[in-house]
Design an enzyme around this catalytic site. Structure first.
Site, mmCIF file in Angstrom:
data_model
loop_
_atom_site.group_PDB
_atom_site.id
_atom_site.type_symbol
_atom_site.label_atom_id
_atom_site.label_comp_id
_atom_site.label_asym_id
_atom_site.label_seq_id
_atom_site.Cartn_x
_atom_site.Cartn_y
_atom_site.Cartn_z
ATOM 1 N N LYS A 82 0.820 -1.213 0.000
ATOM 2 C CA LYS A 82 0.000 0.000 0.000
ATOM 3 C C LYS A 82 0.853 1.261 0.000
ATOM 4 O O LYS A 82 0.504 2.255 -0.648
ATOM 5 C CB LYS A 82 -0.960 0.014 1.182
ATOM 6 C CG LYS A 82 -0.327 0.217 2.539
ATOM 7 C CD LYS A 82 -1.375 0.325 3.623
ATOM 8 C CE LYS A 82 -0.748 0.494 4.993
ATOM 9 N NZ LYS A 82 0.050 1.724 5.118
ATOM 10 N N THR A 83 1.982 1.241 0.723
ATOM 11 C CA THR A 83 2.845 2.430 0.739
ATOM 12 C C THR A 83 3.407 2.697 -0.647
ATOM 13 O O THR A 83 3.451 3.847 -1.109
ATOM 14 C CB THR A 83 3.995 2.243 1.747
ATOM 15 O OG1 THR A 83 3.453 1.999 3.044
ATOM 16 C CG2 THR A 83 4.882 3.478 1.793
ATOM 17 N N ASP A 114 -3.585 7.687 4.485
ATOM 18 C CA ASP A 114 -3.108 6.333 4.774
ATOM 19 C C ASP A 114 -3.780 5.798 6.044
ATOM 20 O O ASP A 114 -4.215 6.574 6.902
ATOM 21 C CB ASP A 114 -1.582 6.387 4.963
ATOM 22 C CG ASP A 114 -0.956 5.006 5.001
ATOM 23 O OD1 ASP A 114 -1.594 4.042 4.541
ATOM 24 O OD2 ASP A 114 0.189 4.889 5.482
ATOM 25 N N GLU A 115 -3.866 4.471 6.177
ATOM 26 C CA GLU A 115 -4.386 3.794 7.378
ATOM 27 C C GLU A 115 -5.767 4.329 7.784
ATOM 28 O O GLU A 115 -6.014 4.672 8.941
ATOM 29 C CB GLU A 115 -3.406 3.953 8.553
ATOM 30 C CG GLU A 115 -1.994 3.462 8.284
ATOM 31 C CD GLU A 115 -1.874 1.938 8.283
ATOM 32 O OE1 GLU A 115 -2.910 1.257 8.281
ATOM 33 O OE2 GLU A 115 -0.729 1.441 8.291
ATOM 34 N N GLN A 167 -7.437 -4.884 9.658
ATOM 35 C CA GLN A 167 -6.383 -4.513 10.598
ATOM 36 C C GLN A 167 -6.812 -3.346 11.484
ATOM 37 O O GLN A 167 -5.971 -2.613 12.012
ATOM 38 C CB GLN A 167 -5.102 -4.165 9.840
ATOM 39 C CG GLN A 167 -4.537 -5.345 9.062
ATOM 40 C CD GLN A 167 -3.192 -5.041 8.432
ATOM 41 O OE1 GLN A 167 -2.176 -4.883 9.112
ATOM 42 N NE2 GLN A 167 -3.168 -4.961 7.108
ATOM 43 N N ARG A 199 2.104 -11.165 10.215
ATOM 44 C CA ARG A 199 3.446 -10.588 10.420
ATOM 45 C C ARG A 199 4.523 -11.569 9.960
ATOM 46 O O ARG A 199 5.686 -11.197 9.810
ATOM 47 C CB ARG A 199 3.705 -10.282 11.901
ATOM 48 C CG ARG A 199 2.799 -9.266 12.596
ATOM 49 C CD ARG A 199 2.619 -7.999 11.827
ATOM 50 N NE ARG A 199 1.429 -8.081 10.980
ATOM 51 C CZ ARG A 199 1.213 -7.286 9.924
ATOM 52 N NH1 ARG A 199 2.093 -6.375 9.582
ATOM 53 N NH2 ARG A 199 0.113 -7.411 9.206
#
Length: 657
Positions: free
Chosen positions: A33-34, A224-225, A255, A604
């Site tokens: 996504k970044t 973002d987020e 998330q 993770r």
């Protein structure tokens, strides 16, 4: 010119080149996504959008710096007028320009959390609240209540009733504290951290030219987020995007795990409703994990009702099945984890590539002791080690006095916890008790302590302290450290923890688990030796081994692990009532957030996942109980993991070695 089609996958490319109007990008774990965001910024700049007409919003200053650096690296120049940063950073910038319209000067001050608590404390003193007679919350707790109410846009009464019900009787007084606090901030030309959002909303709602100016300036807004936004932030985005309607929100509802910080998952779930005409994109290609790990993540999230349905797609080669291990108890769990770490290290996996994740902080206690015994260096991410936390050290101070009556530091620490006893009275008491080098402070305290010349409040606190000391020093209690801890907790420390710490309920739970941990010891001295005299437990804060040890393993709560990745992840404490947490079992929304925590934990991992279930658990009230595996494991199809018992894991370790 950047080769977008060659450097992005098809999902990312579509977002970068086609996201006009209101767009929601559902970016699964490890989906890049970044990368997508920075390429979108580069694409807009290449299309001659002026930098000052682009707003890039992140959630941490570190993330903002990282994105700006990557944009510069991609473009090979730094777009100087690009607006970017955290919500608070951008809010501060806007408020400086229009401060006078809100009754401030442009050089208004910003109170950090410590300043805010200090001011709240002054307000409490102004109201002459008698902490000695009542269980009124202290400044840190009151500040936390005010902050949570502000960020969630809920009434203060509702926040107290839902999050701090043990302070419900004090709601009118807490409301009064907030009024005085707000007045003092305004009079001193100061804003606190939360005001940077609250006043920004006020500015956009009440100053038409501010809303008109910023909404027209920001032709493209990228956030973002988005799953971590609160109601204030969501409102700000809606107002800023009201003119051009080009809002690109990137996030993952799977998330969303920060509701305790006032993050509202409804902001992302209701995005299409709030922004009519929304186009939804999905980034589902995962670059991090093996197919087997992605399978348990997908299967787990399929059990949540309130979500956008996504399916993480693998591009990596097949690996090991995740392993579900049933171990006898938390001590056996700790022994397995430590041994497996050493085996993995011998197999070529660096300790830094191994992480142990847990739902609650107390779940690492046995493991920390085991790692110290085996000389395995470790770092607790985002906090101090279990036995170095303030509330744990407070309880241990009482116990140390009984074992070592001349421990001046423990006397001072424990005395300062009593109502009415400040530093001056504490020094006076210690001077009287210690007397000469041959004096026994403990015997002096119990024999003539009540005769000390102290004011009424201090004498009451001293008398209460003596009763606790007398109780925990009885011969039958010296062989029951768990009982001693329970006595200290029940005879005042629980009340202290709830009043002094903003996460007081969690700290009480830690102490209940400390008592459970101590129940296997038959001597107070042996217990203290294990938890206080080992080199790894020195100091007020966690020792940062990164500068002294060539490698170290990571212990982390799942909340602190979000956004990170390791080659091997071990999730411990996977039993019903532990993870998911018992307090979530009666609330469907909270249970879904717990499942999202499990999803975050397993995603993770790059190569291997170990899911560990302790069969026996010590309960503060019920003693030793048999636990079922976490429902997050039970609801997975059997072919998603390899199941084994402790004896089988011994063989598994030998085979892998």
């Amino acid at each position: 010119m950047i080769d977008y089609s060659g450097q992005l996958n098809s999902e990312q490319y579509e977002v970068v080149t086609s996201s006009e109007g209101p767009c929601l990008v559902l970016a699964g774990a490890g989906s890049g996504k970044t990368r997508t965001l920075i390429y979108r910024v580069a694409y807009l700049l290449e299309k001659k959008v002026r930098p000052e007409n682009i707003l890039l919003v992140t959630f941490t200053n570190k993330a903002a710096r990282h994105m700006f650096d990557r944009v510069e690296s991609l473009l090979r120049y730094r777009p100087k007028k690009l607006w970017g940063g955290t919500f608070h950073h951008i809010g501060n910038r806007c408020l400086r320009e229009y401060a006078s319209r809100l009754g401030y000067t442009a050089n208004f001050g910003i109170l950090d959390r410590e300043d805010s608590r200090s001011l709240v404390n002054s307000c409490l003193q102004e109201l002459n609240i008698d902490f000695g007679q009542r269980r009124f919350p202290r400044a840190a707790v009151v500040e936390a209540i005010i902050s949570l109410a502000s960020n969630s846009r809920e009434s203060l009464a509702r926040i107290v009733q839902s999050k701090y019900p043990y302070f419900e009787e004090f709601i009118p007084e807490i409301e009064k504290v907030r009024e005085i606090y707000i007045e003092h901030k305004k009079a001193s030309n100061n804003m606190d951290y939360d005001d940077l959002l609250i006043k920004w909303v006020e500015l956009l709602e009440k100053v038409p030219e501010a809303l008109k100016g910023y909404s027209r300036q920001f032709q493209y807004i990228l956030v973002d987020e988005y799953q971590d936004t609160n109601r204030l932030q969501n409102g700000i985005v809606r107002m800023l995007s009201s003119y051009h309607n080009n809002i690109l929100a990137v996030g993952d509802d799977a998330q969303a795990i920060y509701s305790f910080r006032a993050a509202d998952i409804k902001n992302i779930l209701d995005f299409p409703k709030n922004f009519p005409g929304t186009r939804i994109f999905k980034l589902e290609t995962n670059y991090r994990s093996t197919p087997e790990i992605l399978e348990i993540a997908n299967q787990s999230m399929s059990n949540n009702i309130h979500q956008y349905h996504k399916c993480l797609k693998d591009i990596r080669e097949s690996g090991h099945l995740p392993r579900l291990l049933h171990v006898e108890d938390t001590k056996e769990e700790a022994r397995f984890v430590a041994r497996r770490m050493l085996e993995l290290r011998r197999e070529g996996v660096p300790l830094k590539e191994i992480a142990v994740l847990f739902r609650a902080r107390y779940q690492s206690a046995d493991l920390e002791l085991e790692l110290v015994k085996r000389n395995i260096p470790y770092v607790v991410r985002g906090g101090v080690r279990f036995f170095e936390q303030a509330h744990i050290k407070d309880i241990l101070a009482y116990l140390r006095i009984v074992v070592n009556p001349r421990d001046e530091f423990s006397w001072r620490r424990a005395l300062l916890l009593q109502p009415g006893l400040g530093p001056n009275f504490t020094r006076r008491i210690w001077s009287r008790l210690a007397g000469s080098s041959s004096a026994d402070p403990f015997k002096n305290a119990l024999s003539r302590g009540c005769k000390l010349d102290l004011p009424a409040k201090a004498k009451a606190g001293w008398s209460h302290f003596l009763k606790i000391l007398s109780s925990i020093s009885q011969p039958d209690i010296l062989s029951k450290p768990a009982e001693a801890i329970r006595m200290i907790l029940e005879r005042g420390y629980e009340r202290y923890a709830l009043s002094f710490f903003e996460d007081g309920q969690d700290r009480v739970e830690d102490l209940e688990q400390l008592a459970n941990f101590a129940s296997s010891y038959d001597s107070l001295g042996k217990f203290l030796t294990d938890v206080t005299l080992r080199e790894g437990f020195k100091g007020e804060t966690a020792r940062d081994t990164s500068n002294t040890d060539p490698e170290y393993t990571i212990l982390s709560t799942i909340h602190q692990a979000k956004g990170l990745e390791w080659q091997v992840v071990m999730v411990i404490g996977l039993s019903e009532g532990g993870f998911p947490h018992s307090k979530s079992l009666k609330d469907p929304d909270e249970l879904e957030e717990e499942r999202r925590l499990f999803y975050v934990a397993v995603t993770r991992a790059e190569e291997d996942v170990y899911l560990i279930h302790p069969i026996l658990r010590l309960d503060y009230n019920r003693g030793q109980i048999i636990t079922r595996p976490s429902r997050f494991v039970q609801e997975l199809p059997d072919d998603c993991y390899e199941e084994c018992t402790m004896t089988e894991t011994e063989e598994l370790i030998m085979e892998d070695a």
